[in-house]
Design a protein around this motif. Sequence first.
Motif, mmCIF file in Angstrom:
data_model
loop_
_atom_site.group_PDB
_atom_site.id
_atom_site.type_symbol
_atom_site.label_atom_id
_atom_site.label_comp_id
_atom_site.label_asym_id
_atom_site.label_seq_id
_atom_site.Cartn_x
_atom_site.Cartn_y
_atom_site.Cartn_z
ATOM 1 N N HIS A 43 0.831 -1.305 0.051
ATOM 2 C CA HIS A 43 -0.009 0.071 -0.057
ATOM 3 C C HIS A 43 0.813 1.200 0.075
ATOM 4 N N SER A 44 1.951 1.253 0.869
ATOM 5 C CA SER A 44 2.826 2.257 0.976
ATOM 6 C C SER A 44 3.732 2.721 -0.280
ATOM 7 N N LYS B 103 3.565 0.684 -3.400
ATOM 8 C CA LYS B 103 2.971 0.354 -4.527
ATOM 9 C C LYS B 103 4.148 -0.802 -5.413
ATOM 10 N N THR C 90 -2.160 12.372 -2.652
ATOM 11 C CA THR C 90 -2.105 10.752 -2.525
ATOM 12 C C THR C 90 -3.343 9.952 -2.751
ATOM 13 N N GLU C 91 -4.581 10.471 -2.092
ATOM 14 C CA GLU C 91 -5.989 10.040 -2.036
ATOM 15 C C GLU C 91 -6.200 9.693 -3.658
ATOM 16 N N ASN D 283 -4.116 7.245 -5.430
ATOM 17 C CA ASN D 283 -4.518 5.996 -4.968
ATOM 18 C C ASN D 283 -5.722 5.434 -5.584
#
Length: 151
Positions: free
Chosen positions: A66-67, A69, A139-140, A143
């Motif tokens: 998650h951090s 990728k 970031t949101e 993602n």
Amino acid sequence: MTSTASTTEPLANSRDLGLAHYAARGVLEHVLARHGTTFQQQVALRAALTAGAPQTPDDLVAGVQHSLKADPAGIRATLDELLAKGLLEADGPHLRPTDAGRGLIAAVGEEIAPVSARIWSGIPTADLAATARVLALVTERANAELAAMTA
């Protein structure tokens, strides 16, 4: 007559974000290399250290993926490297940082702290707050875009 404010300063973009990321990461990687560790190893070890509960290998893989990728197979290889170096140890189904792992993260933190302070010093608090908001939003959104691409 209404006028709109304009600026001659360039607006931030993805390239600027990438350049800042790689410059800061380069500083950290230089410190990590002196300790014989890689960026991904440090991220995985820190994830194990800061988790609120014991982590299975799958938990750590998911968190690091998650951090960063990064490819899950590569993250599993990183966990194996940390186990081989004695920085993580198996405790039943969980992986826990060893004293050596905690010591490594502490040593890197102590070494990087004054460098980081120099990098961030003098930036006005309001600018840092605005930057935090913008980076959280970028970031949101990134993602979400990645999730849509990989769904």
